[in-house]
Design a protein around this motif. Sequence first.
Motif, PDB file in Angstrom:
ATOM      1  N   ALA A   1      -3.710   6.695 -11.783  1.00  7.86           N
ATOM      2  CA  ALA A   1      -4.031   7.609 -10.691  1.00  7.86           C
ATOM      3  C   ALA A   1      -5.420   8.201 -10.855  1.00  7.86           C
ATOM      4  O   ALA A   1      -6.201   8.304  -9.888  1.00  7.86           O
TER       5      ALA A   1
ATOM      6  N   ASP B   1       3.287   3.062  -3.642  1.00 12.16           N
ATOM      7  CA  ASP B   1       3.408   3.643  -2.300  1.00 12.16           C
ATOM      8  C   ASP B   1       2.683   4.981  -2.218  1.00 12.16           C
ATOM      9  O   ASP B   1       2.097   5.322  -1.180  1.00 12.16           O
ATOM     10  N   HIS B   2       2.721   5.736  -3.301  1.00 15.56           N
ATOM     11  CA  HIS B   2       2.121   7.069  -3.325  1.00 15.56           C
ATOM     12  C   HIS B   2       0.591   7.009  -3.412  1.00 15.56           C
ATOM     13  O   HIS B   2      -0.110   7.763  -2.728  1.00 15.56           O
ATOM     14  N   ILE B   3       0.071   6.084  -4.252  1.00 14.51           N
ATOM     15  CA  ILE B   3      -1.367   6.030  -4.535  1.00 14.51           C
ATOM     16  C   ILE B   3      -2.094   5.043  -3.632  1.00 14.51           C
ATOM     17  O   ILE B   3      -3.231   5.269  -3.222  1.00 14.51           O
TER      18      ILE B   3
ATOM     19  N   LEU C   1       1.079  12.490  -9.095  1.00 12.89           N
ATOM     20  CA  LEU C   1       2.131  11.475  -9.128  1.00 12.89           C
ATOM     21  C   LEU C   1       3.315  11.860  -8.253  1.00 12.89           C
ATOM     22  O   LEU C   1       3.570  13.040  -8.019  1.00 12.89           O
ATOM     23  N   PRO C   2       4.073  10.868  -7.819  1.00 14.40           N
ATOM     24  CA  PRO C   2       5.306  11.163  -7.079  1.00 14.40           C
ATOM     25  C   PRO C   2       6.325  11.848  -7.984  1.00 14.40           C
ATOM     26  O   PRO C   2       6.316  11.691  -9.202  1.00 14.40           O
ATOM     27  N   ARG C   3       7.220  12.590  -7.385  1.00 12.52           N
ATOM     28  CA  ARG C   3       8.189  13.381  -8.136  1.00 12.52           C
ATOM     29  C   ARG C   3       9.067  12.502  -9.021  1.00 12.52           C
ATOM     30  O   ARG C   3       9.434  12.893 -10.131  1.00 12.52           O
ATOM     31  N   SER C   4       9.421  11.323  -8.541  1.00  8.72           N
ATOM     32  CA  SER C   4      10.303  10.447  -9.318  1.00  8.72           C
ATOM     33  C   SER C   4       9.719  10.134 -10.686  1.00  8.72           C
ATOM     34  O   SER C   4      10.447  10.075 -11.683  1.00  8.72           O
TER      35      SER C   4
ATOM     36  N   ASP D   1       7.329   3.170  -6.387  1.00 15.25           N
ATOM     37  CA  ASP D   1       7.105   4.544  -5.918  1.00 15.25           C
ATOM     38  C   ASP D   1       5.644   4.936  -6.104  1.00 15.25           C
ATOM     39  O   ASP D   1       5.029   5.555  -5.221  1.00 15.25           O
ATOM     40  N   PHE D   2       5.099   4.593  -7.263  1.00 11.87           N
ATOM     41  CA  PHE D   2       3.711   4.943  -7.561  1.00 11.87           C
ATOM     42  C   PHE D   2       2.753   4.240  -6.599  1.00 11.87           C
ATOM     43  O   PHE D   2       1.837   4.867  -6.054  1.00 11.87           O
TER      44      PHE D   2
ATOM     45  N   SER E   1       0.892   5.853 -15.389  1.00 13.98           N
ATOM     46  CA  SER E   1       0.706   6.310 -14.012  1.00 13.98           C
ATOM     47  C   SER E   1      -0.399   7.356 -13.924  1.00 13.98           C
ATOM     48  O   SER E   1      -1.190   7.362 -12.975  1.00 13.98           O
TER      49      SER E   1
END
Length: 609
Positions: A267, A314-316, A522-525, A311-312, A263
Amino acid sequence: MSYRRDLTTQEAVIARMTATMARRGPDAGGVWIDRHVALGHRRLAVIDLAGGVQPMQAEEQGRTVASLIYTGEVYNFVELRDELRGLGHGFRTRSDTEVVLRGYLQWGERVVERLNGMFAFAIWDVRSEELFLIRDRMGVKPLYYYPTADGVLFGSEPKAILAHPKVQPRVNREGFCELLTFAKNPEATVYAGMHEVRPGQIVRVSRRGLTKHRYWALTAQEHDDDLLRTVDNVAGLMEDIVQRQIVSDVPLCSLLSGGLDSSTVTAMANRAIADREGGRIRSFSVDFAEHGSAFVAGDFHKTPDTPFVRDFVDHIGCDHTEVVLDSRSLADRDLGRAVLEAADFPLSVSGDMFASLYRLFQAVRQNSTVALSGESADEVFGGYSWFHDPQTVNAGTFPWIAANISKAFDGTQVLDPGLRERLDLAGFEADSYASAIAETPQLAGESAAERRMREISYLHLTRFVQFLLDRKDRMSMAVGLEVRVPFCDHRLVEYVFNIPWEMKTFDGREKSILRAVARGLLPRSILERVKSPYPSTQDPAYEQAVREEVAEMLEDRSHPAAPLFDRAAIRGLLAQPLGNSSSLPGRAGLERARSIGAWVKAYDVQLDL
């Protein structure tokens, strides 16, 4: 290469050896023969698609002075080309291959000290009639050789050497021990008489014989940076590494698992591409059909990847593709043969991981020629659970062998008891461990605890990582996909190797430094996710398919591998009920029998045990 023979008559032999590399280099091929050397090359075109044809020759005053065959990438080739131009060299291509060749003419074999990248290459110096075999510092790219009475045979994979009519695939006790243990001794291979160029090593062949020396090795240095500066330095290195490794004249993507390592790379690559081109990176992940809904956590795989991948994404906002594999198809016999032919050795006892990687890379190759990977971050930053278990750390053997999880991947219970006794795997592992510890660099004044963690890091960076890099290289290059490994940049490895362990774990977690670098990206998860290895299927259908193949082999008493196995032990495993992760030790034994049996038969291996 032969000093006693005229190899201009051996074009058919070199053509046959070169043909074995066609999958590694599907775009072009060529052969160059001088009196005492024959060089064959298959090309995967990545930089300067039209100009980087090989074998590549350099000329001075109208005569050839050197010839090169090369695989991999040199990421600082633009700077080196500018420097060489300033020294009077001219260039006919835009390729990094020509930079390596002209660099050799300028600096000799020490050109390798200036290269940043992953590579393996051979240079024949026409003037001195010497051959140089050179491999990158971390061993991302493979290179094998087989000394002869008057020269050497060599190739990127054993299959190239085995294609020579004078070489027979023969395995002795030491080679079989290499096959069965997770020791990975430098330079050793399964095949008798065959060696691997060690990472960071130059092998030189001349009329005086064969010599070798290491141009690079990890050294112990004082680390004077405080925590804030250390994190900043690692972040700066990572940014530079990723920016260099996204350079490509062909489509590039990233392999994404939803873990911290891949990730972070994805990113950073996505941000660099956005800044440079205004685009976004393409990424790929792998999962098994119904895996997400049927996943059962265990000691080895704690969480499924897909929720974190999503999650990644959606975040990036990267351009992502999920590759979903059917578990039973991973045991397909044609696929098994393809994977074995790619590896040239029996697989480890996680055969589905090899098969699923192969299928993943096939899917990726339909859209991309180059992929970035998060491989090796665990070895560099200390990510495995056994780094943080005092009992395992102080066990006096390789920590991945001492860890309880390794027992699930042993699989040697299927071997004939007499053979196991003759092999003395415990003794072999002890000798291998002692050799590795003896060469570990030390720092004066270091505490006993820090010294031990330096040893643990060294073991992973010089022994364990080679299993993963070899698997990645064979499965990817078998489908014509180049996988780049940013965490293996030697500048990063050198710097992080010398960060004190107390600082590496400053937040009480694994990979604390990398986690700090990734915060904000990165997202917290994902930042809080616990390490989970590359996924293995839990579908009983896969194990059932493996069982069927092993049962067939067991019934064939004329099978050439039959003397190696304990038939009663295998029958016992076949009689056990099908299960998932809880039956992994039993499945490992069946995988071991299946793979060794297929290898001995397909390669007509001569066993001298």
